[in-house]
Scaffold this motif. Structure first.
Motif, PDB file in Angstrom:
ATOM      1  N   THR A   1       0.841  -1.198   0.000  1.00  0.00           N
ATOM      2  CA  THR A   1       0.000   0.000   0.000  1.00  0.00           C
ATOM      3  C   THR A   1       0.874   1.245   0.000  1.00  0.00           C
ATOM      4  O   THR A   1       1.805   1.353   0.785  1.00  0.00           O
ATOM      5  N   GLU A   2       0.550   2.174  -0.880  1.00  0.00           N
ATOM      6  CA  GLU A   2       1.288   3.425  -1.011  1.00  0.00           C
ATOM      7  C   GLU A   2       0.472   4.549  -0.374  1.00  0.00           C
ATOM      8  O   GLU A   2      -0.720   4.699  -0.651  1.00  0.00           O
ATOM      9  N   PHE A   3       1.120   5.353   0.482  1.00  0.00           N
ATOM     10  CA  PHE A   3       0.452   6.440   1.194  1.00  0.00           C
ATOM     11  C   PHE A   3       1.036   7.773   0.745  1.00  0.00           C
ATOM     12  O   PHE A   3       2.226   7.881   0.450  1.00  0.00           O
ATOM     13  N   CYS A   4       0.176   8.794   0.728  1.00  0.00           N
ATOM     14  CA  CYS A   4       0.599  10.159   0.464  1.00  0.00           C
ATOM     15  C   CYS A   4       0.505  10.917   1.783  1.00  0.00           C
ATOM     16  O   CYS A   4      -0.599  11.240   2.253  1.00  0.00           O
TER      17      CYS A   4
ATOM     18  N   ARG B   1      -5.859  19.666   1.800  1.00  0.00           N
ATOM     19  CA  ARG B   1      -4.611  19.140   1.240  1.00  0.00           C
ATOM     20  C   ARG B   1      -4.775  17.679   0.841  1.00  0.00           C
ATOM     21  O   ARG B   1      -3.905  16.859   1.056  1.00  0.00           O
ATOM     22  N   GLU B   2      -5.920  17.367   0.264  1.00  0.00           N
ATOM     23  CA  GLU B   2      -6.226  15.982  -0.090  1.00  0.00           C
ATOM     24  C   GLU B   2      -5.611  15.550  -1.406  1.00  0.00           C
ATOM     25  O   GLU B   2      -5.634  14.361  -1.734  1.00  0.00           O
ATOM     26  N   ASN B   3      -5.071  16.480  -2.201  1.00  0.00           N
ATOM     27  CA  ASN B   3      -4.564  16.135  -3.520  1.00  0.00           C
ATOM     28  C   ASN B   3      -3.286  15.307  -3.427  1.00  0.00           C
ATOM     29  O   ASN B   3      -2.514  15.416  -2.471  1.00  0.00           O
ATOM     30  N   PHE B   4      -3.081  14.493  -4.443  1.00  0.00           N
ATOM     31  CA  PHE B   4      -1.910  13.619  -4.506  1.00  0.00           C
ATOM     32  C   PHE B   4      -0.663  14.448  -4.804  1.00  0.00           C
ATOM     33  O   PHE B   4      -0.633  15.255  -5.735  1.00  0.00           O
ATOM     34  N   VAL B   5       0.380  14.265  -3.985  1.00  0.00           N
ATOM     35  CA  VAL B   5       1.667  14.943  -4.163  1.00  0.00           C
ATOM     36  C   VAL B   5       2.743  13.866  -4.273  1.00  0.00           C
ATOM     37  O   VAL B   5       2.944  13.080  -3.337  1.00  0.00           O
TER      38      VAL B   5
END
Length: 812
Positions: free
Chosen positions: A630-633, A641-645
């Motif tokens: 599982t990959e976390f942002c 600040r929910e956007n993927f960075v």
């Protein structure tokens, strides 16, 4: 005589007429002319900028004047640019937190109605703006007679003339560690995988942060004149500081105080989680206490939204490798130095041996000559002494001279061993003085005739030991590399191997039962929509609810008093946290990467609230990048600040049974599984209880949303196993039925039993035998006969087994 006219007497009305007469209106005073200011207090000229100059720009001598912009719209555009510069400078003046910067909202306005900010664009102030709602009754009215702030030409463009002074007054909080590369903890550069790590510098170095963008402007005489001018006001600048943890502050003092608190948390996280001390110094690999690990884990969970069990021990094993490599490198260098020293020492000894023998012979000859001179003096002074006394005197002198020679030689050797080569021999007077201090009983010392050396003896005449006993050698160790204590990974928050195997077996069994039922009932289209016990979360990914988890056998998962990770859950949600959902994820081989998503939204969409629910992922196999972890942002659990960075992505690859706890609002996705094995993950959802109510996700875990699958179908054995089972367990056939079946032949009318069960729909009926499948000879033993049947009502069926066929009543 000319006629003269008399002046008419002036008419004076009576007093009552004066009383009724209205007062005459006074003329209004003339309006004062607008004040025209053409120079500042220092005498700098001021001009109005035209639209053509604003759009095309200006340079040369004409650009050395201060400028007024009469147009409100154009002035608002420049206020927007000023607000962006001030906001960016303010955000860089405060330290980072978890790799994220502060955000500063800046609003610039004047008394003539121009307005601009760095968050809403430009334009004149409207009645619906938030700043007017905040001001309320205290809002300033537009004064069209007031003077506007001054501007200047800078690099061919207009900008606020007082901008350099505004940027200079911004206080900067210096803290290099919070801006260092260690702050995020996303990369570990302690050990490199290539062979070049053997030659790198192992000394601890302090991290030097990269240079930030320069937001300062040069202060000139022109800007100072505009800043100190009394006629032209400064623009009204209002700031709102928004911290990385979404806290809002209206003053710089309170923002700086909060930034210092966040910096302390970052230092705690860097020290415990990544082994990095102040200014980036690497620490020795020592396991932290459980209390300290909980404090650092809570700080990281609040900052990043993620808590990986055992994260404080990951760097210890890697750092131990550094110390081991450093020690090995130093020992190799020490061995080389010792070899070089031993070879050089042997060469020096050989040289010293030859030089000592020559010097010893010279000293002995000189001493003998001195003794001979003393003998002659004694003979001349006392010739009347008898010969016996002369012989005794000779023996004493010889003994003294030999002993003195031995002392001189030994002192010579010791001085040469110490590195002092310039040694001189004293004259005969010194030898005589030393002989007086020696003991009275002196024995003569015999020298070796072959070499001329004298053996070392003690005062009593006994030979001395050649090599005195030496102390045990001290273990050599590289400076600053004490061997770290023995490291054993902690497992007090993890599942045991027996519990892992039990969960994996239950998950695989549940998946097989569901798929067998779907296959038997041909529910492939319904599977795409999902069932109450299993739903698809992407291609090759299944979310399952296991009834077995509700039994006592799996109380180590569901019981809040027995679960190993509950101390962490209580630390995050409180002591009254409840388990609201549980299940298992399966990522099959070949599954694709999930879409980036969040499991739940914020309960309050205006203000960021603390965590109200968490997910606990427990992989049942060791995770690596091949089997789809599982990959976390990090940090996306904050409101807004929910956007993927991409720079904030972190993928923990943990061992089997290690819990991964994250905020319910944190963005994540499952990566593709390119391995040959299935990746099962047990998940548990906990909720905080507030005001007697707990959070329930009615979207993801609503049973009304999915179709019920019903009872599971028993798994049907493969065809070969069923055949073996029939051969081993043959149903008991009555003798009469057996005799009747023996009479069945081609053309016989038979009754075929119905076979109706999941996956099989054969009603049977009356039919006639058209062919019999039965081998002859030894192969017929144990073989079950099969018949081809043509039904009376229509239809055919091939290879019907003997146990489902019997003779018709008419045939019997």
């Amino acid at each position: 005589m000319p006629r003269t006219l008399k002046k008419a007497a002036r008419y004076e009305p009576p007093d009552f007429v004066h009383a009724k007469k209205k007062k005459a209106k006074k003329k209004p005073a003339p309006k004062p002319k607008k004040k025209t200011v053409t120079h500042t207090d220092d005498g700098v000229p001021i001009v109005n900028a035209t639209m053509a100059q604003i759009r095309k720009g200006l340079s040369g001598k004409a650009a050395t004047r201060l400028v007024r912009i009469p147009q409100v719209t154009e002035r608002s555009k420049f206020y927007v640019e000023a607000a962006e510069i001030i906001g960016e400078r303010e955000s860089h003046a405060l330290p980072y937190h978890g790799g994220r910067m502060w955000k500063v909202e800046v609003k610039v306005s004047d008394d003539r109605g121009a307005y601009g900010d760095n968050c809403k664009g430009n334009g004149r102030r409207s009645k619906n703006d938030d700043d007017e709602e905040e001001d309320g009754k205290n809002k300033k009215k537009t004064n069209y007679n007031a003077l506007t702030p001054l501007f200047r030409w800078y690099r061919g463009k207009l900008e606020l003339a007082t901008m350099p002074h505004i940027l200079e007054n911004i206080e900067e909080v210096e803290h290099n560690q919070s801006k260092a590369k260690w702050a995020r903890g996303l990369k570990d550069v302690d050990i490199s995988d290539d062979d070049s790590s053997e030659e790198e510098d192992w000394d601890d170095v302090k991290y030097i942060p990269e240079t930030e963008k320069n937001f300062t402007m040069e202060i000139s005489a022109l800007t100072t004149s505009a800043f100190e001018d009394s006629s032209h006001p400064l623009p009204d600048i209002r700031r709102t500081w928004i911290s990385p943890d979404m806290q809002r502050f209206q003053s710089r003092k309170s923002a700086i105080a909060h930034a210092e608190e966040l910096t302390k948390k970052d230092l705690l996280i860097d020290r415990v989680m990544y082994g990095v001390g102040h200014n980036g110094v690497r620490l020795r690999p020592v396991k932290p206490t459980r209390k300290l690990a909980l404090e650092a884990g809570e700080a990281r969970f609040v900052r990043d939204g993620l808590w990986v069990v055992g994260q404080e021990e990951v760097w210890i094993a890697k750092r131990r490798e550094i110390y081991v490599k450093k020690q090995e490198k130093w020992l190799k260098s020490q061995e080389q130095h010792e070899k070089e020293d031993s070879t050089s020492a042997e060469e020096e000894k050989a040289i010293d041996a030859t030089s000592d023998s020559k010097e010893a012979s010279l000293v002995s000859d000189e001493a003998k000559s001195n003794v001979a001179k003393s003998e002659e003096a004694v003979v001349t002074t006392d010739q009347k002494k008898d010969d016996a006394k002369m012989q005794e005197a000779d023996q004493k002198v010889v003994a003294v001279s030999s002993e003195e020679v031995e002392k001189v030689v030994e002192s010579k050797k010791s001085s040469m061993e110490d590195g002092f080569l310039n040694v001189t021999v004293d004259d005969s007077n010194d030898v005589k003085r030393q002989s007086k201090d020696s003991s009275k009983t002196i024995t003569p010392v015999e020298s070796d005739a072959s070499t001329g050396d004298t053996p070392a003896t003690s005062a009593d005449g006994k030979p001395k030991d050649e090599d005195p006993p030496t102390k045990p050698k001290r273990i050599m160790r590289a400076p600053g590399t004490r061997p770290p204590p023995e490291f054993i990974p902690s497992t007090h928050y993890c599942l045991t191997q027996a519990q892992i195997d039990k969960c994996a077996a239950a998950c695989n069994e549940h998946y097989e039962k569901v798929m067998d039922t779907v296959k038997a009932r041909s529910l492939y289209h319904e599977l795409a929509d999902g069932f109450d016990v299993m739903r698809e979360r992407g291609r090759g990914r299944y979310d399952m609810e296991l009834a077995a988890f509700d039994t006592k056998e799996f109380s180590f998962l569901t019981d809040t008093k027995k679960a190993a990770w509950m101390p962490i859950i209580h630390k995050i949600l409180g002591e009254d946290a409840l388990l609201v959902h549980k299940g298992c994820f399966l990522s099959l081989p070949g599954s694709e990467t999930q879409v980036y998503h969040q499991d739940g939204l914020h309960l309050n969409k205006k203000v960021h609230k603390p965590c109200h629910a968490v997910n606990v992922f427990i992989p049942l196999i060791d995770c690596d990048m091949s089997n789809g972890p599982t990959e976390f942002c990090l940090g996306t659990h904050y409101l807004g600040r929910e956007n993927f960075v991409k720079e904030m992505v972190y993928t923990p690859c943990v061992t089997a049974g290690t819990p991964i706890i994250f905020d319910y609002r944190l963005g994540h996705r499952g990566l593709r599984n390119i391995s040959d094995e299935t990746r099962p993950v047990v998940y548990l959802t906990y909720s905080a209880v507030k005001s007697g109510k707990e959070f329930r996700d009615e979207v993801n875990f609503s049973r009304k949303r999915y179709k019920k699958l019903g009872d599971f179908v028993e798994k049907r054995l493969p065809r070969g196993e069923r055949l073996k089972k029939r051969r081993k367990v043959t149903p008991a056939v009555a003798p009469e039925t057996k005799q009747q079946n023996d009479c069945i032949g081609v053309g016989s009318v038979v009754m075929v039993e119905s076979r109706m069960w999941p996956g099989v729909n054969k009603p049977g009926g009356v039919g006639r035998v058209t062919y019999i499948h039965a081998p002859e000879g030894p192969e017929a033993d144990g073989f079950v006969k099969k018949y081809d049947i043509t039904y009376v009502l229509g239809g055919k069926e091939e290879k019907v087994e003997e146990e489902y066929i019997s003779l018709s009543v008419d045939e019997v």
